[in-house]
Design a protein around this motif. Sequence first.
Motif, PDB file in Angstrom:
ATOM      1  N   PHE A 228       6.435  -6.587  -1.422  1.00 12.85           N
ATOM      2  CA  PHE A 228       7.017  -6.040  -2.637  1.00 12.85           C
ATOM      3  C   PHE A 228       5.898  -5.650  -3.600  1.00 12.85           C
ATOM      4  CE2 PHE A 228       9.903  -8.638  -0.367  1.00 12.85           C
ATOM      5  CZ  PHE A 228      11.114  -7.962  -0.427  1.00 12.85           C
ATOM      6  N   SER A 229       6.096  -4.547  -4.302  1.00 12.65           N
ATOM      7  CA  SER A 229       5.008  -3.955  -5.072  1.00 12.65           C
ATOM      8  C   SER A 229       5.360  -3.800  -6.543  1.00 12.65           C
ATOM      9  CB  SER A 229       4.653  -2.585  -4.477  1.00 12.65           C
ATOM     10  OG  SER A 229       5.796  -1.737  -4.498  1.00 12.65           O
ATOM     11  N   TRP A 230       4.431  -3.208  -7.285  1.00 12.60           N
ATOM     12  CA  TRP A 230       4.582  -3.039  -8.732  1.00 12.60           C
ATOM     13  C   TRP A 230       5.806  -2.201  -9.090  1.00 12.60           C
ATOM     14  CZ3 TRP A 230       4.823   1.662 -11.152  1.00 12.60           C
ATOM     15  CH2 TRP A 230       4.399   2.775 -10.416  1.00 12.60           C
ATOM     16  N   ASP A 231       6.205  -1.297  -8.176  1.00 17.22           N
ATOM     17  CA  ASP A 231       7.295  -0.376  -8.485  1.00 17.22           C
ATOM     18  C   ASP A 231       8.573  -0.687  -7.716  1.00 17.22           C
ATOM     19  OD1 ASP A 231       6.469   0.336  -5.940  1.00 17.22           O
ATOM     20  OD2 ASP A 231       6.591   2.495  -6.307  1.00 17.22           O
ATOM     21  N   THR A 232       8.672  -1.865  -7.146  1.00 16.10           N
ATOM     22  CA  THR A 232       9.851  -2.198  -6.349  1.00 16.10           C
ATOM     23  C   THR A 232      11.126  -2.052  -7.167  1.00 16.10           C
ATOM     24  OG1 THR A 232       8.669  -3.696  -4.858  1.00 16.10           O
ATOM     25  CG2 THR A 232      11.037  -4.042  -5.093  1.00 16.10           C
ATOM     26  N   SER A 233      12.057  -1.324  -6.588  1.00 17.47           N
ATOM     27  CA  SER A 233      13.355  -1.105  -7.230  1.00 17.47           C
ATOM     28  C   SER A 233      14.309  -2.231  -6.860  1.00 17.47           C
ATOM     29  CB  SER A 233      13.933   0.237  -6.777  1.00 17.47           C
ATOM     30  OG  SER A 233      15.318   0.303  -7.012  1.00 17.47           O
ATOM     31  N   VAL A 234      14.919  -2.838  -7.850  1.00 19.54           N
ATOM     32  CA  VAL A 234      15.886  -3.905  -7.597  1.00 19.54           C
ATOM     33  C   VAL A 234      17.047  -3.377  -6.774  1.00 19.54           C
ATOM     34  CG1 VAL A 234      17.504  -5.512  -8.684  1.00 19.54           C
ATOM     35  CG2 VAL A 234      15.232  -5.158  -9.685  1.00 19.54           C
ATOM     36  N   GLU A 235      17.467  -2.153  -7.043  1.00 18.10           N
ATOM     37  CA  GLU A 235      18.569  -1.558  -6.299  1.00 18.10           C
ATOM     38  C   GLU A 235      18.199  -1.368  -4.833  1.00 18.10           C
ATOM     39  OE1 GLU A 235      22.047  -0.258  -5.086  1.00 18.10           O
ATOM     40  OE2 GLU A 235      21.658  -1.064  -7.091  1.00 18.10           O
ATOM     41  N   ARG A 236      16.938  -0.966  -4.591  1.00 15.86           N
ATOM     42  CA  ARG A 236      16.501  -0.782  -3.197  1.00 15.86           C
ATOM     43  C   ARG A 236      16.435  -2.129  -2.470  1.00 15.86           C
ATOM     44  NH1 ARG A 236      16.825   2.646   0.975  1.00 15.86           N
ATOM     45  NH2 ARG A 236      14.872   2.877   2.110  1.00 15.86           N
TER      46      ARG A 236
ATOM     47  N   ASN B 187       0.817  -1.209   0.000  1.00 12.80           N
ATOM     48  CA  ASN B 187       0.000   0.000   0.000  1.00 12.80           C
ATOM     49  C   ASN B 187       0.853   1.262   0.000  1.00 12.80           C
ATOM     50  OD1 ASN B 187      -2.626  -1.136   0.063  1.00 12.80           O
ATOM     51  ND2 ASN B 187      -2.446  -1.526   2.246  1.00 12.80           N
ATOM     52  N   TYR B 188       2.133   1.137   0.323  1.00 13.24           N
ATOM     53  CA  TYR B 188       3.012   2.302   0.340  1.00 13.24           C
ATOM     54  C   TYR B 188       3.281   2.817  -1.076  1.00 13.24           C
ATOM     55  CZ  TYR B 188       4.491   1.856   5.290  1.00 13.24           C
ATOM     56  OH  TYR B 188       4.549   1.831   6.658  1.00 13.24           O
ATOM     57  N   ALA B 189       3.172   1.940  -2.051  1.00 12.16           N
ATOM     58  CA  ALA B 189       3.513   2.304  -3.431  1.00 12.16           C
ATOM     59  C   ALA B 189       2.524   3.322  -3.995  1.00 12.16           C
ATOM     60  CB  ALA B 189       3.529   1.058  -4.313  1.00 12.16           C
ATOM     61  N   GLY B 190       2.984   4.083  -4.975  1.00  2.23           N
ATOM     62  CA  GLY B 190       2.113   5.049  -5.628  1.00  2.23           C
ATOM     63  C   GLY B 190       1.245   4.407  -6.698  1.00  2.23           C
ATOM     64  N   ILE B 191       0.767   5.216  -7.613  1.00  2.00           N
ATOM     65  CA  ILE B 191      -0.121   4.761  -8.678  1.00  2.00           C
ATOM     66  C   ILE B 191       0.717   4.413  -9.901  1.00  2.00           C
ATOM     67  CG2 ILE B 191      -2.134   5.348 -10.071  1.00  2.00           C
ATOM     68  CD1 ILE B 191      -2.769   7.526  -8.009  1.00  2.00           C
ATOM     69  N   CYS B 192       0.455   3.272 -10.503  1.00  4.48           N
ATOM     70  CA  CYS B 192       1.225   2.864 -11.679  1.00  4.48           C
ATOM     71  C   CYS B 192       0.818   3.713 -12.891  1.00  4.48           C
ATOM     72  CB  CYS B 192       1.039   1.377 -11.958  1.00  4.48           C
ATOM     73  SG  CYS B 192      -0.588   0.893 -12.550  1.00  4.48           S
ATOM     74  N   PRO B 193       1.682   3.823 -13.883  1.00  5.05           N
ATOM     75  CA  PRO B 193       1.410   4.699 -15.035  1.00  5.05           C
ATOM     76  C   PRO B 193       0.084   4.426 -15.735  1.00  5.05           C
ATOM     77  CG  PRO B 193       3.686   3.984 -15.056  1.00  5.05           C
ATOM     78  CD  PRO B 193       3.017   3.204 -13.969  1.00  5.05           C
ATOM     79  N   GLU B 194      -0.268   3.161 -15.904  1.00  6.69           N
ATOM     80  CA  GLU B 194      -1.502   2.832 -16.621  1.00  6.69           C
ATOM     81  C   GLU B 194      -2.733   3.372 -15.887  1.00  6.69           C
ATOM     82  OE1 GLU B 194       1.679  -0.058 -17.700  1.00  6.69           O
ATOM     83  OE2 GLU B 194       0.885   0.734 -15.805  1.00  6.69           O
ATOM     84  N   ALA B 195      -2.743   3.233 -14.565  1.00  3.05           N
ATOM     85  CA  ALA B 195      -3.881   3.719 -13.784  1.00  3.05           C
ATOM     86  C   ALA B 195      -3.900   5.244 -13.756  1.00  3.05           C
ATOM     87  CB  ALA B 195      -3.817   3.158 -12.365  1.00  3.05           C
ATOM     88  N   TRP B 196      -2.717   5.843 -13.597  1.00  2.00           N
ATOM     89  CA  TRP B 196      -2.620   7.306 -13.532  1.00  2.00           C
ATOM     90  C   TRP B 196      -3.078   7.942 -14.844  1.00  2.00           C
ATOM     91  CZ3 TRP B 196      -1.826  10.620  -9.627  1.00  2.00           C
ATOM     92  CH2 TRP B 196      -1.470  11.937  -9.932  1.00  2.00           C
ATOM     93  N   GLU B 197      -2.617   7.400 -15.952  1.00  2.00           N
ATOM     94  CA  GLU B 197      -2.983   7.946 -17.265  1.00  2.00           C
ATOM     95  C   GLU B 197      -4.477   7.786 -17.534  1.00  2.00           C
ATOM     96  OE1 GLU B 197      -0.367   5.870 -19.880  1.00  2.00           O
ATOM     97  OE2 GLU B 197       1.427   6.850 -19.046  1.00  2.00           O
ATOM     98  N   ALA B 198      -5.055   6.683 -17.053  1.00  2.00           N
ATOM     99  CA  ALA B 198      -6.488   6.473 -17.258  1.00  2.00           C
ATOM    100  C   ALA B 198      -7.307   7.485 -16.472  1.00  2.00           C
ATOM    101  CB  ALA B 198      -6.865   5.047 -16.839  1.00  2.00           C
ATOM    102  N   MET B 199      -6.853   7.810 -15.259  1.00  3.23           N
ATOM    103  CA  MET B 199      -7.560   8.819 -14.463  1.00  3.23           C
ATOM    104  C   MET B 199      -7.464  10.179 -15.135  1.00  3.23           C
ATOM    105  SD  MET B 199      -6.598   7.690 -10.552  1.00  3.23           S
ATOM    106  CE  MET B 199      -7.722   8.856  -9.787  1.00  3.23           C
ATOM    107  N   ALA B 200      -6.294  10.492 -15.687  1.00  2.00           N
ATOM    108  CA  ALA B 200      -6.130  11.773 -16.374  1.00  2.00           C
ATOM    109  C   ALA B 200      -6.991  11.830 -17.634  1.00  2.00           C
ATOM    110  CB  ALA B 200      -4.656  11.977 -16.729  1.00  2.00           C
ATOM    111  N   ALA B 201      -7.061  10.713 -18.344  1.00  2.00           N
ATOM    112  CA  ALA B 201      -7.818  10.676 -19.595  1.00  2.00           C
ATOM    113  C   ALA B 201      -9.310  10.874 -19.373  1.00  2.00           C
ATOM    114  CB  ALA B 201      -7.575   9.352 -20.311  1.00  2.00           C
TER     115      ALA B 201
END
Length: 359
Positions: A324-332, A13-27
Amino acid sequence: MSTKHPQQFASDNYAGICPEAWEAMAACNVGHAPAYGNDVWTAGAAEAFRELFETACEVFFAFNGTAANSMALASLCQSYHSVICSNAAHVETDECGAPEFFSNGSKLLTAASTDGKLRPEAIRAIVNARTDIHFPKPRVVTITQPTETGLVYTLDEIGAIAATCKELGLSLHMDGARFANACASLGCSPAEMTWKAGVDVLCFGGTKNGMAVSEAVIFFETALAVDFDYRCKQAGQLASKMRFLSAPWVSMLESGAWLRNAVHANRCAREFAQSIEGLAGVELMFPVQANGVFLSLPDEVQVALRAKGWSYYTFIGGSARFMFSWDTSVERVRELVEDLREAALQSVAGAEPCASLLL
């Protein structure tokens, strides 16, 4: 005030909104559109779910998982009924009594489980324990997929539970807050894991999959959905600007982002677990089957990790949970592994007796 925060693994739940969802809300944020779900995006989302699940299902949207699960269970019960679940089920441990509240009192009957899974024999034992009118009548079984311990019910396990439910006259509900992660883990289709296996109602989680809000309540047994729209309204879950809950689903489902996000999260969890395998004092409490890793850590290791700024939850038998989430960074993830390895080595070194004490 700084708005940048380091990535943590306490919750997906800490992760933000993924690009596909964000773009759909904007559209969909252009001009005016009919309110309360009478818009093209909400209709499109329902059709996208029907295509994904390969069946004519009824689809509704709620703001969060607590409301979705609680309303779904309430729709399957009368107040004098009961719901059977594992004692580690999310509806039992983390919904603040919402299922009982929304159903006007339907009691949760829990079965003891060491791994979070509910099994047919436990269901049968609860149903047969009391059949008199003085005890709430079992009416529904709910399973959390994946479980609160990160385990995934196999298709055979779901089928066996469904067969038991059918034999005993019970409905079967699936809490799928991380449903996408379970699909990614099993490599099966959503249809195979739900209605084809005998599930009547599913709560498909969007929030943990990369969306801002929105959970889908999907009725495969469509007769059970009668008047559910009224229940949503009464519960304060009928969004006036529904398109902002439903439009992201269209993009997530049609683009395949719902599954890609889950595959990535699951892979990061597995790689994290593999990277710390064999580390002294660190014990994996459950097999890693989805996007969660549960570790038994010495107190001094936990103190060291928190001192380095890491956040995580400790529950389920005192284990440290890393999600682990959709935006998990391998480096992190590598940074976490390095800090965990350092803390574990220091813990072992500190536990070794000094030379003078060996004389």
